[in-house]
Scaffold this motif. Structure first.
Motif, PDB file in Angstrom:
ATOM      1  N   GLN A 152       0.824  -1.202   0.000  1.00  0.00           N
ATOM      2  CA  GLN A 152       0.000   0.000   0.000  1.00  0.00           C
ATOM      3  C   GLN A 152       0.862   1.257   0.000  1.00  0.00           C
ATOM      4  OE1 GLN A 152      -2.838  -0.141   3.226  1.00  0.00           O
ATOM      5  NE2 GLN A 152      -4.364  -1.136   1.952  1.00  0.00           N
ATOM      6  N   ARG A 153       0.597   2.131  -0.972  1.00  0.00           N
ATOM      7  CA  ARG A 153       1.274   3.423  -1.121  1.00  0.00           C
ATOM      8  C   ARG A 153       2.768   3.292  -1.409  1.00  0.00           C
ATOM      9  NH1 ARG A 153      -2.098   3.683   3.030  1.00  0.00           N
ATOM     10  NH2 ARG A 153      -0.426   3.446   4.551  1.00  0.00           N
ATOM     11  N   ARG A 154       3.229   2.082  -1.699  1.00  0.00           N
ATOM     12  CA  ARG A 154       4.611   1.888  -2.131  1.00  0.00           C
ATOM     13  C   ARG A 154       4.663   1.919  -3.664  1.00  0.00           C
ATOM     14  NH1 ARG A 154       7.086   3.262   2.403  1.00  0.00           N
ATOM     15  NH2 ARG A 154       6.524   1.911   4.150  1.00  0.00           N
ATOM     16  N   TRP A 155       5.847   2.090  -4.202  1.00  0.00           N
ATOM     17  CA  TRP A 155       5.998   2.127  -5.655  1.00  0.00           C
ATOM     18  C   TRP A 155       6.307   0.741  -6.194  1.00  0.00           C
ATOM     19  CZ3 TRP A 155       4.716   5.903  -8.855  1.00  0.00           C
ATOM     20  CH2 TRP A 155       4.550   7.194  -8.318  1.00  0.00           C
ATOM     21  N   CYS A 156       5.738   0.426  -7.344  1.00  0.00           N
ATOM     22  CA  CYS A 156       6.093  -0.770  -8.087  1.00  0.00           C
ATOM     23  C   CYS A 156       6.533  -0.323  -9.482  1.00  0.00           C
ATOM     24  CB  CYS A 156       4.924  -1.745  -8.191  1.00  0.00           C
ATOM     25  SG  CYS A 156       5.353  -3.279  -9.058  1.00  0.00           S
ATOM     26  N   ILE A 157       7.742  -0.709  -9.875  1.00  0.00           N
ATOM     27  CA  ILE A 157       8.310  -0.289 -11.156  1.00  0.00           C
ATOM     28  C   ILE A 157       8.174  -1.426 -12.161  1.00  0.00           C
ATOM     29  CG2 ILE A 157      10.386   0.518 -12.327  1.00  0.00           C
ATOM     30  CD1 ILE A 157      11.369   1.502  -9.548  1.00  0.00           C
ATOM     31  N   LEU A 158       7.602  -1.136 -13.325  1.00  0.00           N
ATOM     32  CA  LEU A 158       7.497  -2.098 -14.410  1.00  0.00           C
ATOM     33  C   LEU A 158       8.540  -1.764 -15.476  1.00  0.00           C
ATOM     34  CD1 LEU A 158       3.621  -2.366 -14.957  1.00  0.00           C
ATOM     35  CD2 LEU A 158       5.048  -3.439 -13.198  1.00  0.00           C
ATOM     36  N   THR A 159       9.178  -2.808 -16.037  1.00  0.00           N
ATOM     37  CA  THR A 159      10.189  -2.591 -17.077  1.00  0.00           C
ATOM     38  C   THR A 159       9.920  -3.521 -18.260  1.00  0.00           C
ATOM     39  OG1 THR A 159      11.712  -4.218 -16.110  1.00  0.00           O
ATOM     40  CG2 THR A 159      11.910  -1.936 -15.350  1.00  0.00           C
ATOM     41  N   PRO A 160       8.789  -3.352 -18.949  1.00  0.00           N
ATOM     42  CA  PRO A 160       8.495  -4.230 -20.091  1.00  0.00           C
ATOM     43  C   PRO A 160       9.518  -4.049 -21.199  1.00  0.00           C
ATOM     44  CG  PRO A 160       6.985  -2.355 -20.027  1.00  0.00           C
ATOM     45  CD  PRO A 160       7.758  -2.317 -18.750  1.00  0.00           C
ATOM     46  N   PRO A 161      10.065  -5.151 -21.739  1.00  0.00           N
ATOM     47  CA  PRO A 161      11.017  -5.032 -22.851  1.00  0.00           C
ATOM     48  C   PRO A 161      10.347  -4.419 -24.076  1.00  0.00           C
ATOM     49  CG  PRO A 161      11.064  -7.245 -21.888  1.00  0.00           C
ATOM     50  CD  PRO A 161       9.870  -6.549 -21.323  1.00  0.00           C
ATOM     51  N   GLU A 162      11.152  -3.874 -24.965  1.00  0.00           N
ATOM     52  CA  GLU A 162      10.621  -3.291 -26.192  1.00  0.00           C
ATOM     53  C   GLU A 162       9.832  -4.345 -26.970  1.00  0.00           C
ATOM     54  OE1 GLU A 162      12.256  -0.869 -30.152  1.00  0.00           O
ATOM     55  OE2 GLU A 162      13.621  -1.417 -28.515  1.00  0.00           O
ATOM     56  N   GLY A 163       8.658  -3.966 -27.447  1.00  0.00           N
ATOM     57  CA  GLY A 163       7.818  -4.882 -28.203  1.00  0.00           C
ATOM     58  C   GLY A 163       6.792  -5.628 -27.378  1.00  0.00           C
ATOM     59  N   THR A 164       6.771  -5.402 -26.070  1.00  0.00           N
ATOM     60  CA  THR A 164       5.786  -6.067 -25.211  1.00  0.00           C
ATOM     61  C   THR A 164       4.377  -5.596 -25.565  1.00  0.00           C
ATOM     62  OG1 THR A 164       7.378  -6.230 -23.405  1.00  0.00           O
ATOM     63  CG2 THR A 164       5.061  -6.453 -22.819  1.00  0.00           C
ATOM     64  N   GLU A 165       3.434  -6.510 -25.586  1.00  0.00           N
ATOM     65  CA  GLU A 165       2.037  -6.165 -25.872  1.00  0.00           C
ATOM     66  C   GLU A 165       1.519  -5.181 -24.822  1.00  0.00           C
ATOM     67  OE1 GLU A 165      -0.107  -6.822 -28.193  1.00  0.00           O
ATOM     68  OE2 GLU A 165       1.110  -8.206 -29.408  1.00  0.00           O
ATOM     69  N   PRO A 166       0.973  -4.035 -25.238  1.00  0.00           N
ATOM     70  CA  PRO A 166       0.456  -3.060 -24.274  1.00  0.00           C
ATOM     71  C   PRO A 166      -0.587  -3.647 -23.331  1.00  0.00           C
ATOM     72  CG  PRO A 166       0.607  -2.075 -26.456  1.00  0.00           C
ATOM     73  CD  PRO A 166       0.889  -3.539 -26.635  1.00  0.00           C
ATOM     74  N   ALA A 167      -1.404  -4.580 -23.823  1.00  0.00           N
ATOM     75  CA  ALA A 167      -2.439  -5.168 -22.971  1.00  0.00           C
ATOM     76  C   ALA A 167      -1.831  -5.960 -21.826  1.00  0.00           C
ATOM     77  CB  ALA A 167      -3.359  -6.069 -23.804  1.00  0.00           C
ATOM     78  N   ALA A 168      -0.695  -6.627 -22.078  1.00  0.00           N
ATOM     79  CA  ALA A 168      -0.028  -7.381 -21.021  1.00  0.00           C
ATOM     80  C   ALA A 168       0.529  -6.438 -19.964  1.00  0.00           C
ATOM     81  CB  ALA A 168       1.086  -8.239 -21.614  1.00  0.00           C
ATOM     82  N   THR A 169       1.147  -5.358 -20.405  1.00  0.00           N
ATOM     83  CA  THR A 169       1.667  -4.367 -19.459  1.00  0.00           C
ATOM     84  C   THR A 169       0.529  -3.760 -18.651  1.00  0.00           C
ATOM     85  OG1 THR A 169       3.516  -3.848 -20.924  1.00  0.00           O
ATOM     86  CG2 THR A 169       2.966  -2.219 -19.244  1.00  0.00           C
ATOM     87  N   ALA A 170      -0.584  -3.466 -19.302  1.00  0.00           N
ATOM     88  CA  ALA A 170      -1.731  -2.863 -18.612  1.00  0.00           C
ATOM     89  C   ALA A 170      -2.281  -3.789 -17.543  1.00  0.00           C
ATOM     90  CB  ALA A 170      -2.822  -2.515 -19.619  1.00  0.00           C
ATOM     91  N   LEU A 171      -2.320  -5.095 -17.811  1.00  0.00           N
ATOM     92  CA  LEU A 171      -2.835  -6.026 -16.810  1.00  0.00           C
ATOM     93  C   LEU A 171      -1.935  -6.058 -15.578  1.00  0.00           C
ATOM     94  CD1 LEU A 171      -4.619  -9.347 -17.190  1.00  0.00           C
ATOM     95  CD2 LEU A 171      -2.635  -9.267 -15.667  1.00  0.00           C
ATOM     96  N   VAL A 172      -0.617  -6.112 -15.799  1.00  0.00           N
ATOM     97  CA  VAL A 172       0.302  -6.149 -14.657  1.00  0.00           C
ATOM     98  C   VAL A 172       0.235  -4.832 -13.887  1.00  0.00           C
ATOM     99  CG1 VAL A 172       2.713  -6.404 -13.951  1.00  0.00           C
ATOM    100  CG2 VAL A 172       1.796  -7.820 -15.804  1.00  0.00           C
ATOM    101  N   GLU A 173       0.094  -3.732 -14.602  1.00  0.00           N
ATOM    102  CA  GLU A 173      -0.063  -2.433 -13.934  1.00  0.00           C
ATOM    103  C   GLU A 173      -1.317  -2.434 -13.062  1.00  0.00           C
ATOM    104  OE1 GLU A 173      -0.196   2.343 -15.050  1.00  0.00           O
ATOM    105  OE2 GLU A 173      -0.425   0.839 -16.630  1.00  0.00           O
ATOM    106  N   GLY A 174      -2.429  -2.914 -13.613  1.00  0.00           N
ATOM    107  CA  GLY A 174      -3.666  -2.973 -12.845  1.00  0.00           C
ATOM    108  C   GLY A 174      -3.570  -3.926 -11.662  1.00  0.00           C
ATOM    109  N   PHE A 175      -2.821  -5.007 -11.820  1.00  0.00           N
ATOM    110  CA  PHE A 175      -2.615  -5.990 -10.753  1.00  0.00           C
ATOM    111  C   PHE A 175      -1.975  -5.331  -9.535  1.00  0.00           C
ATOM    112  CE2 PHE A 175       0.269  -9.265  -8.908  1.00  0.00           C
ATOM    113  CZ  PHE A 175      -0.672 -10.206  -8.516  1.00  0.00           C
ATOM    114  N   TRP A 176      -0.901  -4.564  -9.768  1.00  0.00           N
ATOM    115  CA  TRP A 176      -0.227  -3.921  -8.632  1.00  0.00           C
ATOM    116  C   TRP A 176      -1.036  -2.763  -8.072  1.00  0.00           C
ATOM    117  CZ3 TRP A 176       3.329  -6.036  -5.835  1.00  0.00           C
ATOM    118  CH2 TRP A 176       4.074  -7.077  -6.382  1.00  0.00           C
ATOM    119  N   GLN A 177      -1.717  -2.042  -8.928  1.00  0.00           N
ATOM    120  CA  GLN A 177      -2.568  -0.963  -8.421  1.00  0.00           C
ATOM    121  C   GLN A 177      -3.693  -1.513  -7.562  1.00  0.00           C
ATOM    122  OE1 GLN A 177      -3.580   0.874 -12.182  1.00  0.00           O
ATOM    123  NE2 GLN A 177      -2.010   2.457 -11.965  1.00  0.00           N
ATOM    124  N   ALA A 178      -4.202  -2.681  -7.917  1.00  0.00           N
ATOM    125  CA  ALA A 178      -5.277  -3.288  -7.126  1.00  0.00           C
ATOM    126  C   ALA A 178      -4.801  -3.676  -5.734  1.00  0.00           C
ATOM    127  CB  ALA A 178      -5.832  -4.517  -7.854  1.00  0.00           C
TER     128      ALA A 178
END
Length: 332
Positions: A152-178
């Motif tokens: 809670q209220r901590r930072w999570c950094i995502l580092t998707p490699p070039e060419g990663t599907e935006p939908a996959a990155t969005a799901l992981v982003e939503g996972f940590w935000q949840a």
């Protein structure tokens, strides 16, 4: 729609249908607690090679399914690897054949460039790699150490490699935000340089100064330990972190760590000269700047302003969630 519980909003429908967590230590168990508390995953599979860990998971109710076999990732929509940095190649190779098409593989490691290099070659076509690093932790480890509010209220950094599907990155982003985390996206190279100075080198300094004190202990007849001031106690708290994890971090982020150590050595030389020649202005200017940084950390909600560094406050706020400790140094 969501509903609100004691840990914040819960999802009306799971964000992840089937979630596999590989490695049930502090971070892995905390993810399971948070996902269970907020309804983030439909089914959670806890995977660990240590039978004793799986036994504790069963006793603690961690995971809907538990196994020591990496084939347990079969059918998972999201796999999160919570393992030492040095183990990624072997684990990715072993689990790769069991991943379903479209599966997303993520992690919680403190070094991103090495993890991508170790993992990506072993993932089958049609799967996605979205590395992540939650900057949160305590000096405790094991399945008993986890608690739902760690992120809670901590930072999570995502580092998707070039060419990663935006939908996959969005799901992981939503996972940590949840789970209550703030999310930032950056390149793996930039992440490793930033974390070298904000986490890795501070841990190395803590390990070193506590080791030096241990050597002096034989000379000072227990006075180093007996009269430990607050600063030294905080160093010992950081230096109590998991040895395997930190050994791997330094070996797999050596270039960035050595770069930052070189800069630190230069700055220490400047301070040594200032002390030797009585240059109070240089010392005062540095201490003023560093005090402002501390205030900035507090203003961004990354720590509390109390003289005890928020430990009593954290204990009261998180104790009900099963937090075994209120001591929370910056995560790896």
């Amino acid at each position: 729609m969501t509903s609100t519980g004691p840990l914040g909003p819960s999802l009306a429908a799971p964000l992840v249908g089937r979630l596999a967590i590989v490695g049930i230590g502090l971070i892995g168990s905390s993810i399971i607690h948070a996902c269970k508390a907020r309804g983030i995953a439909g089914t959670i599979v806890a995977i660990d090679r240590d039978p004793a860990v799986l036994e504790r998971c069963a006793a603690l109710g961690l995971g809907d399914e538990r196994t020591g076999d990496l084939a347990g990732v079969a059918g998972a929509d999201l796999v999160v690897l919570c393992i030492p940095v040095g183990a990624f190649a072997a684990v990715a190779e072993a689990m790769g054949p069991h991943l379903k098409p479209g599966a997303i593989v993520s992690d919680v490691g403190s070094v991103k460039g090495s993890i991508i290099a170790q993992t990506r070659p072993h993932l089958p076509a049609g799967t996605h790699l979205v590395p992540a690093h939650p900057v949160a932790g305590t000096e405790y480890s094991g399945p008993d150490a986890g608690f739902a509010t760690l992120f809670q209220r901590r930072w999570c950094i995502l580092t998707p490699p070039e060419g990663t599907e935006p939908a996959a990155t969005a799901l992981v982003e939503g996972f940590w935000q949840a789970m209550g985390a703030n999310v930032e996206i950056m390149s793996a190279e930039h992440h490793d340089r930033v974390l070298a100075i904000t986490s890795h080198v501070p841990h190395l300094i803590a390990y070193n100064i506590v080791g030096t004190a241990a050597d002096l202990e034989t000379v000072t007849e227990s006075e180093v330990i007996k009269f430990s001031a607050g600063g030294f106690r905080d160093f010992t708290r950081i230096a109590a972190s998991d040895p395997t994890m930190w050994r791997d971090i330094f070996l797999h982020n050596k270039e960035a760590v050595l770069e930052m150590l070189g800069r630190l050595n230069e700055d220490v030389a400047i301070l040594s000269r200032a002390i030797r020649w009585g240059d109070g202005d240089t010392l005062f200017d540095l201490f003023t700047r560093t005090r402002a940084i501390r205030r900035g950390i507090i203003s961004q909600g990354q720590d509390a302003a109390e003289a005890d560094f928020g430990r009593r406050h954290a204990e009261g706020a998180e104790g009900a969630a099963g937090n075994p400790t209120s001591d929370k140094p910056a995560g790896a």
